[in-house]
Each structure stands twice: as structure tokens, then as C-alpha cells.
Design an enzyme around this catalytic site. Sequence first.
Site, PDB file in Angstrom:
ATOM      1  NE  ARG A 177      -3.596   2.507   2.193  1.00 42.04           N
ATOM      2  CZ  ARG A 177      -4.564   2.776   3.054  1.00 42.04           C
ATOM      3  NH1 ARG A 177      -4.991   1.818   3.856  1.00 42.04           N
ATOM      4  NH2 ARG A 177      -5.128   3.963   3.081  1.00 42.04           N
ATOM      5  NE  ARG A 235      -8.192   3.554   0.261  1.00 45.04           N
ATOM      6  CZ  ARG A 235      -8.266   4.075   1.476  1.00 45.04           C
ATOM      7  NH1 ARG A 235      -8.585   3.323   2.483  1.00 45.04           N
ATOM      8  NH2 ARG A 235      -8.053   5.349   1.663  1.00 45.04           N
ATOM      9  CG  ASP A 254      -8.469   1.151   4.586  1.00 44.52           C
ATOM     10  OD1 ASP A 254      -7.534   1.540   5.302  1.00 44.52           O
ATOM     11  OD2 ASP A 254      -9.640   1.605   4.677  1.00 44.52           O
ATOM     12  CG  ASP A 277     -10.087   1.440   8.202  1.00 45.87           C
ATOM     13  OD1 ASP A 277      -8.877   1.709   8.150  1.00 45.87           O
ATOM     14  OD2 ASP A 277     -10.928   1.912   7.405  1.00 45.87           O
TER      15      ASP A 277
HETATM   16  N1  PH2 Z   1     -12.824   3.163   2.020  1.00 46.96           N
HETATM   17  C1  PH2 Z   1     -12.592   4.463   2.076  1.00 46.96           C
HETATM   18  C2  PH2 Z   1     -13.298   5.437   1.247  1.00 46.96           C
HETATM   19  N2  PH2 Z   1     -14.378   4.877   0.502  1.00 46.96           N
HETATM   20  N3  PH2 Z   1     -15.679   3.091  -0.244  1.00 46.96           N
HETATM   21  C3  PH2 Z   1     -15.950   1.782  -0.231  1.00 46.96           C
HETATM   22  N4  PH2 Z   1     -16.978   1.323  -0.936  1.00 46.96           N
HETATM   23  N5  PH2 Z   1     -15.227   0.882   0.502  1.00 46.96           N
HETATM   24  C4  PH2 Z   1     -14.155   1.291   1.253  1.00 46.96           C
HETATM   25  O1  PH2 Z   1     -13.500   0.455   1.922  1.00 46.96           O
HETATM   26  C5  PH2 Z   1     -13.848   2.682   1.261  1.00 46.96           C
HETATM   27  C6  PH2 Z   1     -14.633   3.567   0.492  1.00 46.96           C
HETATM   28  C7  PH2 Z   1     -11.579   4.990   2.985  1.00 46.96           C
HETATM   29  O2  PH2 Z   1     -11.081   4.092   3.850  1.00 46.96           O
HETATM   30 MG    MG Z   2     -10.778   3.034   5.749  1.00 40.72          MG
HETATM   31 MG    MG Z   3      -7.569   2.893   7.015  1.00 36.42          MG
END
Ligand code: PH2
Ligand code: MG
Ligand code: MG
Length: 168
Positions: free
Chosen positions: A84, A93, A96, A98
Site C-alpha cells: 500500500r 488502495r 485498507d 481499519d
Molecule cells: N474506504 C474508504 C473510502 N471509501 N468506499 C468503499 N466502498 N469501501 C471502502 O472500503 C472505502 C470507500 C476509505 O477508507
Molecule cells: Mg478506511
Molecule cells: Mg484505514
Amino acid sequence: MPTICYIGLGSNVGDRLQNIKKAVSLIADWPDNKILKISSIYETEPWGVKDQAPFFNAVIEISTNLLPEVLLKHCLDTEKQMGRIRTIKWGPRIIDLDILFYGSQVIKTDTLVIPHPLLAERDFVIIPLNDIAPDYIHPVTHLSIHKLAASFDFMKLHFIEKLIIEPK
Ligand code: PH2
Ligand code: MG
Ligand code: MG
């Protein structure tokens, strides 16, 4: 005593399905940590910055002895390990990771905010979470995931695949 935590996974660059699977297998190798549940993987419309490729999203439940800051470090290290590169906020990305919830703890430091502050607004988090933890109570709003999920249109997310946890 280990703590039950939830981690959101997202990818919209490269082979999204492989990226989610790879991340799950790397998380399974974290120390003092066990994956208990994995949601279905969904394809979701980009949220926030809309002019980018659709995402694959999933949520996992872990039982962990890692402290929140250490858990965050593992998330960031795994993101880095998968290649990443951070560009714009909410931008494309490879992966991610979280931290959504850390037990029922409410944490606000310079580096870490738990529960994830935007989770209740995001269908791509709440709907997968509802697969594995519908009765979980948000420790700030005291609403169940099931209740939060009721405000979203499930038809907007496209089911891709159900992962199974492979015994180690
Ligand atoms: N993550 C984001 C911003 N927008 N949209 C979707 N559909 N899925 C994501 O994981 C995502 C996003 C920022 O972390
Ligand atoms: Mg995120
Ligand atoms: Mg994140």
C-alpha cells in the site's frame, strides 16, 4: 483475557478478491490473535471519493491479546507489506485495514479513534458487520449493528464470496 475486535477490510486496486484473501491470511499469522468470524465479501460503490473503482469489502471478528496501539501497528504493517502506498484521503488502495471496534472500549488518541468514527454511515462496513455481529452494541450510540443496518439498502452491495476460516 483476550478482547473481541472487529476489523474492516477494503480493496479497490489490483486483484481485489486476492487482496482481501491475502490480508485475511496475513492477519491469521499475527501473534496473540485469532480470527473467529469472517463476513461475506461484497463489491461496493466507492464512498467519499466517488470517482474511483468499486471496492471489495469484508469484516472479520478477532479475539486478540494485542493492545489497541499494537493492533493498529499490525494493521499498518500488513498494509505496507501488501504494497500500500498512501495517496489522497479516501483514495484508491490495494488494502485498507481499519479497526472498527476494540471490545466496548472508547479510545481517542492522536493516532487512534475507536470505534471508527464513520462506521455507522458506511454500508460497506455495517452490512458485512451485520453478517457476523448483528447483536453487537455500538459502545457510543448504544445502537445494535442490526438496528444500524436497517437504514441501508442491502441490494446496493453485491455478494461476491463467503470465505471459510482454514484451520492452521
Ligand atoms: N474506504 C474508504 C473510502 N471509501 N468506499 C468503499 N466502498 N469501501 C471502502 O472500503 C472505502 C470507500 C476509505 O477508507
Ligand atoms: Mg478506511
Ligand atoms: Mg484505514
